[in-house]
Design a protein around this motif. Structure first.
Motif, mmCIF file in Angstrom:
data_model
loop_
_atom_site.group_PDB
_atom_site.id
_atom_site.type_symbol
_atom_site.label_atom_id
_atom_site.label_comp_id
_atom_site.label_asym_id
_atom_site.label_seq_id
_atom_site.Cartn_x
_atom_site.Cartn_y
_atom_site.Cartn_z
ATOM 1 N N ASN A 149 0.816 -1.214 0.000
ATOM 2 C CA ASN A 149 0.000 0.000 0.000
ATOM 3 C C ASN A 149 0.851 1.267 0.000
ATOM 4 O O ASN A 149 0.531 2.236 -0.685
ATOM 5 C CB ASN A 149 -0.943 -0.001 1.208
ATOM 6 C CG ASN A 149 -2.186 -0.850 0.956
ATOM 7 O OD1 ASN A 149 -2.356 -1.393 -0.146
ATOM 8 N ND2 ASN A 149 -3.032 -0.977 1.955
ATOM 9 N N TYR A 150 1.925 1.260 0.781
ATOM 10 C CA TYR A 150 2.788 2.441 0.790
ATOM 11 C C TYR A 150 3.559 2.560 -0.518
ATOM 12 O O TYR A 150 3.905 3.666 -0.940
ATOM 13 C CB TYR A 150 3.732 2.413 1.994
ATOM 14 C CG TYR A 150 3.038 2.775 3.303
ATOM 15 C CD1 TYR A 150 1.665 3.050 3.330
ATOM 16 C CD2 TYR A 150 3.740 2.849 4.496
ATOM 17 C CE1 TYR A 150 1.025 3.379 4.518
ATOM 18 C CE2 TYR A 150 3.112 3.182 5.689
ATOM 19 C CZ TYR A 150 1.747 3.446 5.695
ATOM 20 O OH TYR A 150 1.126 3.769 6.871
ATOM 21 N N ALA A 151 3.817 1.434 -1.141
ATOM 22 C CA ALA A 151 4.472 1.481 -2.457
ATOM 23 C C ALA A 151 3.558 2.204 -3.450
ATOM 24 O O ALA A 151 4.013 3.016 -4.254
ATOM 25 C CB ALA A 151 4.781 0.071 -2.949
ATOM 26 N N VAL A 152 2.254 1.919 -3.361
ATOM 27 C CA VAL A 152 1.289 2.608 -4.225
ATOM 28 C C VAL A 152 1.315 4.109 -3.943
ATOM 29 O O VAL A 152 1.436 4.929 -4.851
ATOM 30 C CB VAL A 152 -0.145 2.061 -4.004
ATOM 31 C CG1 VAL A 152 -1.171 2.951 -4.690
ATOM 32 C CG2 VAL A 152 -0.266 0.626 -4.497
ATOM 33 N N ALA A 153 1.233 4.454 -2.667
ATOM 34 C CA ALA A 153 1.193 5.873 -2.301
ATOM 35 C C ALA A 153 2.464 6.586 -2.762
ATOM 36 O O ALA A 153 2.413 7.722 -3.250
ATOM 37 C CB ALA A 153 1.019 6.016 -0.790
ATOM 38 N N THR A 154 3.592 5.902 -2.633
ATOM 39 C CA THR A 154 4.860 6.497 -3.070
ATOM 40 C C THR A 154 4.847 6.735 -4.579
ATOM 41 O O THR A 154 5.285 7.788 -5.057
ATOM 42 C CB THR A 154 6.035 5.567 -2.680
ATOM 43 O OG1 THR A 154 5.955 5.324 -1.273
ATOM 44 C CG2 THR A 154 7.365 6.186 -3.022
ATOM 45 N N ALA A 155 4.322 5.779 -5.312
ATOM 46 C CA ALA A 155 4.253 5.931 -6.773
ATOM 47 C C ALA A 155 3.350 7.107 -7.149
ATOM 48 O O ALA A 155 3.660 7.877 -8.054
ATOM 49 C CB ALA A 155 3.743 4.638 -7.406
ATOM 50 N N VAL A 156 2.257 7.244 -6.428
ATOM 51 C CA VAL A 156 1.316 8.342 -6.709
ATOM 52 C C VAL A 156 2.011 9.685 -6.500
ATOM 53 O O VAL A 156 1.860 10.615 -7.287
ATOM 54 C CB VAL A 156 0.068 8.216 -5.808
ATOM 55 C CG1 VAL A 156 -0.786 9.470 -5.858
ATOM 56 C CG2 VAL A 156 -0.745 6.995 -6.225
ATOM 57 N N LYS A 157 2.799 9.751 -5.461
ATOM 58 C CA LYS A 157 3.542 10.986 -5.197
ATOM 59 C C LYS A 157 4.554 11.250 -6.305
ATOM 60 O O LYS A 157 4.637 12.359 -6.841
ATOM 61 C CB LYS A 157 4.252 10.873 -3.842
ATOM 62 C CG LYS A 157 4.972 12.142 -3.452
ATOM 63 C CD LYS A 157 5.752 11.999 -2.171
ATOM 64 C CE LYS A 157 7.121 11.400 -2.446
ATOM 65 N NZ LYS A 157 7.965 11.346 -1.245
ATOM 66 N N LEU A 158 5.296 10.210 -6.662
ATOM 67 C CA LEU A 158 6.327 10.375 -7.704
ATOM 68 C C LEU A 158 5.718 10.743 -9.060
ATOM 69 O O LEU A 158 6.347 11.411 -9.867
ATOM 70 C CB LEU A 158 7.149 9.089 -7.831
ATOM 71 C CG LEU A 158 8.102 8.803 -6.665
ATOM 72 C CD1 LEU A 158 8.630 7.367 -6.754
ATOM 73 C CD2 LEU A 158 9.266 9.797 -6.652
ATOM 74 N N ALA A 159 4.472 10.302 -9.282
ATOM 75 C CA ALA A 159 3.805 10.606 -10.559
ATOM 76 C C ALA A 159 3.245 12.027 -10.562
ATOM 77 O O ALA A 159 2.663 12.459 -11.544
ATOM 78 C CB ALA A 159 2.701 9.595 -10.826
ATOM 79 N N ARG A 160 3.396 12.740 -9.458
ATOM 80 C CA ARG A 160 2.909 14.117 -9.334
ATOM 81 C C ARG A 160 1.410 14.216 -9.629
ATOM 82 O O ARG A 160 0.955 15.073 -10.389
ATOM 83 C CB ARG A 160 3.668 15.068 -10.260
ATOM 84 C CG ARG A 160 5.167 15.131 -10.005
ATOM 85 C CD ARG A 160 5.792 16.211 -10.880
ATOM 86 N NE ARG A 160 7.249 16.247 -10.764
ATOM 87 C CZ ARG A 160 7.919 16.883 -9.791
ATOM 88 N NH1 ARG A 160 7.264 17.485 -8.822
ATOM 89 N NH2 ARG A 160 9.229 16.886 -9.775
ATOM 90 N N VAL A 161 0.683 13.304 -9.004
ATOM 91 C CA VAL A 161 -0.772 13.309 -9.148
ATOM 92 C C VAL A 161 -1.328 14.587 -8.539
ATOM 93 O O VAL A 161 -0.844 15.059 -7.504
ATOM 94 C CB VAL A 161 -1.362 12.052 -8.472
ATOM 95 C CG1 VAL A 161 -2.837 12.218 -8.185
ATOM 96 C CG2 VAL A 161 -1.122 10.829 -9.347
ATOM 97 N N LYS A 162 -2.345 15.164 -9.162
ATOM 98 C CA LYS A 162 -2.868 16.457 -8.713
ATOM 99 C C LYS A 162 -4.190 16.359 -7.941
ATOM 100 O O LYS A 162 -4.527 17.249 -7.166
ATOM 101 C CB LYS A 162 -3.066 17.390 -9.910
ATOM 102 C CG LYS A 162 -1.763 17.868 -10.507
ATOM 103 C CD LYS A 162 -1.056 18.825 -9.539
ATOM 104 C CE LYS A 162 0.332 19.173 -9.995
ATOM 105 N NZ LYS A 162 1.308 19.156 -8.906
ATOM 106 N N VAL A 163 -4.978 15.334 -8.221
ATOM 107 C CA VAL A 163 -6.226 15.168 -7.470
ATOM 108 C C VAL A 163 -6.347 13.712 -7.010
ATOM 109 O O VAL A 163 -6.187 12.781 -7.800
ATOM 110 C CB VAL A 163 -7.467 15.566 -8.302
ATOM 111 C CG1 VAL A 163 -8.754 15.198 -7.565
ATOM 112 C CG2 VAL A 163 -7.463 17.075 -8.600
ATOM 113 N N VAL A 164 -6.626 13.558 -5.729
ATOM 114 C CA VAL A 164 -6.853 12.234 -5.160
ATOM 115 C C VAL A 164 -8.240 12.244 -4.536
ATOM 116 O O VAL A 164 -8.601 13.183 -3.835
ATOM 117 C CB VAL A 164 -5.811 11.915 -4.065
ATOM 118 C CG1 VAL A 164 -6.106 10.579 -3.412
ATOM 119 C CG2 VAL A 164 -4.398 11.933 -4.629
#
Ligand code: TPP
Ligand code: SF4
Lengths: 394, 296
Positions: free
Chosen positions: A9-24
């Motif tokens: 789960n934290y791997a997912v969250a880390t990827a989301v951060k690295l992808a510079r997601v703008k809306v969650v």
């Protein structure tokens, strides 16, 4: 690159951060919850520069990220089990809109009875919606594949949304060392977001009103199928490029383990492919059996060509499914058999239904199933039963 | 600031080629949205008559950017879209334009969630008091006594008071409006567009097809609803309720036209008994007194 111990789960969250997601936008459900919590924390502390829409349901979670994506920004959600089923209508709408979007699904069984453990019933119920669906084996693959999905879904040859799945608890909550790529590397890998259209004030485009000719409606579905076909190449390319940048290649649609000289094959997907590798080693080293594993990494698009290539001369094939379509068989089996039949491959194929509702399947169980299967085929040239239910530990 | 018709923009937002029924109130409402907010609007439209009114792709009878969405999803989609526009620094008024079904029934959880979060959107409920798109079935906004195809003997329950429910969400702006009072509606829309957060406007929209009246009388029926006190125009900024000028005369009960006049224009009330009529009249008084307590 930094090596860190992370749960899936934290791997997912880390990827989301690295992808510079703008809306969650997410709604909590076990065992996806720690993704939501981690992202909320990242947004709160400013580690992730994004808007968090704390919605009142999964249906709204998918609706909100769809709205955000249609407005031109990278958006992300995550769910599991009943939450995924609750989104079902929206999943079709997003895919039919050809809107690139990435979601993580922590695969979990469906009630009744209530059950929080893994199986693939939830995700298999969404296979016709038009989303790319990938299964990962470990946290590293989860992180890498989440990042890749942003690139793949935003490729103009694809323009379809994508789901990365990770098995409940076995992956979502198990910590493993994960190589975290540098932001600069990810920025080089992920170009700025591309999408087929963006909603803006003053630009009167319309999405989704009824077509003058019903054939156009049908063509939307056909075009999605073509995009899925094209996605196969795009997935391979993303894996190549990621391999060049990080030294890590996971394979394209499939990953074949000790297949070169194999005569008997295991076909599976998700976390237990790790156990299947152990079983292959054991069967080869201890019994000298020429067994190989085909790990299906992408269920959509389905890797027909890979399966046909590897299984062309197989003496036997055992497909492990973690979900079932009552009235038929396991979905991976159905599609494997259909792929093989379509090109005249006549190897005997058996479906083992196991691991549903989180029932544990150990590497030794897999080995035992394979030993019995190989014996059966060598003796009879075929399987007595096409489908068997296996509860492990026998 | 008072608006006059001649100052309103001439640009057309409802074009020839739309496929509304004659006398359609939804079409009128959309025209007023165009006059009020013009090119700033992005519409998010769930299933309902307006899905059809747009006309057929690849054309469109409406000159707005329109994102059509599933029935229950409009406010959440609008919230996401609005967030994206904020992040990109673009000017836009994101409007969820939904029927009474898409607002008060199937879309209600989505609406309430979005309101509670104070998402920066305008929700317009275009209330024709039934599910018209699927052929006139009752909704929670259908009034007591009204015939629909699922209440053939007349609806047994009263209309759920959605504007007040939205008021109790304590959102920055709530208003009622009517297609017969375009200036009032346009003023409310313009005000709403200057306020950050969740804005709710409930637009009373008599539908000739579903209510069983001649399409030439849409405005007449809508006016009668206000003149009989059946529909009360009000607005609320930061929970301060005020009755709008067009409804103010009817604070005085003696100024209200008889409810019967409103009902008798519509085939859907043909079988209303005296007893039900009395109950409807009682509810009108009750609605006024509840609202006046809030306005005090
Ligand atoms: C989930 C779902 N259920 C049912 C429908 C069928 N449906 C389409 S429009 C509609 C009624 C719309 O009523 P309302 O929101 O009042 O809008 P109107 O048509 O009156 O403008 C229904 C029931 C649908 N599209 N989606
Ligand atoms: S049924 Fe009523 S609301 Fe729907 S398009 Fe016709 S007139 Fe308009």
């Amino acid at each position: 690159m930094v090596l860190k111990t992370l749960t899936g789960n934290y791997a997912v969250a880390t990827a989301v951060k690295l992808a510079r997601v703008k809306v969650v936008a997410t709604y909590p459900i076990t065992p996806q919850t720690t993704i939501v919590e981690k992202l909320a924390e990242m947004v709160e502390t400013g580690e992730l520069d994004a808007e968090m829409i704390r919605v009142e349901s999964e249906y709204s979670a998918m609706a909100a990220v769809y709205g955000a994506a249609s407005g031109g920004v990278r958006a992300f959600t995550a769910t599991s089990s009943h939450g995924l089923l609750y989104m079902h209508e929206m999943l079709w709408w997003v895919a039919g809109s050809r809107m690139p979007l990435v979601m993580a699904v922590v695969t979990r069984s469906i009630g009744p009875p209530w059950n929080i453990w893994t199986d693939h019933s939830d995700i298999m119920g969404q296979r016709d919606a038009g989303w790319l669906i990938t299964f990962s084996e470990n946290s590293q693959e989860t992180l890498d594949e989440t990042l890749k999905l942003f690139r793949i879904t935003e490729d103009e040859r694809v323009y379809l949304p994508g789901i990365v799945t990770l098995d409940a608890f076995i992956m979502s909550h198990t910590s493993e060392p994960v190589d975290i790529p540098d932001q600069s590397l990810v920025d080089a890998f992920l170009p700025p977001r591309k999408q087929p259209y963006v909603f803006k004030a003053g630009d009167p485009i319309v999405m989704g009103n009824m077509p003058r000719d019903l054939k156009w409606n049908m063509m939307v579905r056909e075009d999605m199928c073509r995009a899925m076909e094209r996605a196969k190449r795009v997935i391979e390319e993303a894996d190549e490029l990621w391999g060049k940048l990080t030294g890590r290649k996971h394979g394209g649609l499939t990953d074949c383990y000790r297949c070169e000289d194999a005569k008997h094959f295991i076909v599976g997907m998700g976390a237990w492919t790790g156990d299947m590798r152990d079983a292959v080693d054991h069967l080869r080293d201890r019994f000298g059996l020429k067994v190989g594993l085909i790990k299906v990494r992408y269920f959509r698009p389905f890797p027909s060509e890979d399966l046909i290539k590897w299984l062309n001369n197989a003496m036997s094939v055992v497909v492990f499914d973690r979900s079932v379509s009552p009235g038929a068989e396991g979905p991976l089996y159905i599609e494997t058999v259909s792929s093989l039949a379509s090109s005249g491959v006549r190897s005997p194929v058996k479906n083992v239904l196991a691991g549903l509702a989180g029932v544990d399947l150990a590497p030794a169980d897999i080995s035992n199933v394979m030993l019995a299967s190989v014996e059966e085929v060598e003796e009879l040239g075929a399987f007595k039963q096409r489908v068997t239910w296996f509860y492990g530990g026998e | 600031m008072p608006i006059s018709i001649k100052d309103l923009p001439k640009e057309k937002y409802v074009l020839p080629g739309d496929t509304a029924c004659p006398g359609c109130p939804e079409n009128m409402g959309l025209r007023f949205v165009g006059m009020a907010l013009g090119g700033k609007v992005i519409l998010v439209i769930p299933a309902g008559c307006t899905s059809i009114i747009q006309g057929l792709a690849p054309g469109s009878g409406l000159n707005f950017p329109i994102l059509n969405v599933p029935f229950a999803s409009s406010d959440a989609v609008a919230a996401g879209l609005s967030a994206a526009k904020k992040i990109l620094g673009e000017d836009a008024v994101v409007v969820a334009w939904a029927g009474d079904g898409g607002t008060a029934d199937i879309g209600f959880a989505t609406l309430s969630g979005s309101a509670e979060r104070n998402d920066n959107i305008i929700h317009i409920c275009v209330d024709n008091e039934a599910y018209m798109n699927t052929g006139i079935q009752r909704s929670s906004q259908t009034p007591l006594g009204a015939w629909t195809t699922t209440t053939v003997g007349g609806k047994k329950e009263r209309k759920k008071d959605l504007p007040l429910i939205m008021l109790m969400h304590r959102i920055p702006y709530v208003a009622t409006a009517s297609v017969a009072y375009p200036i009032d509606f346009i003023e409310k829309l313009r005000k709403a567009s200057t306020i950050r957060g969740f804005k709710y406007i409930h637009l009373h929209s008599p539908c000739p097809v579903g209510w069983r009246f001649d399409p030439m009388y849409t405005v007449t029926v809508a006016k009668l609803a206000v003149e009989t006190g059946m529909w009360i125009l009000f607005e609320s900024e930061d929970s301060k309720v005020s009755i709008s000028p067009s409804s103010r005369p009817y604070l005085d009960k003696s100024k209200r036209k008889p409810v019967k006049e409103y009902l008798s224009m519509q085939g859907r009330f043909r079988n209303v008994t005296d007893e039900v009529l009395k109950e409807i009249e009682r509810q009108v008084d009750e609605n006024w007194s509840t609202l006046l307590k809030l306005a005090a």
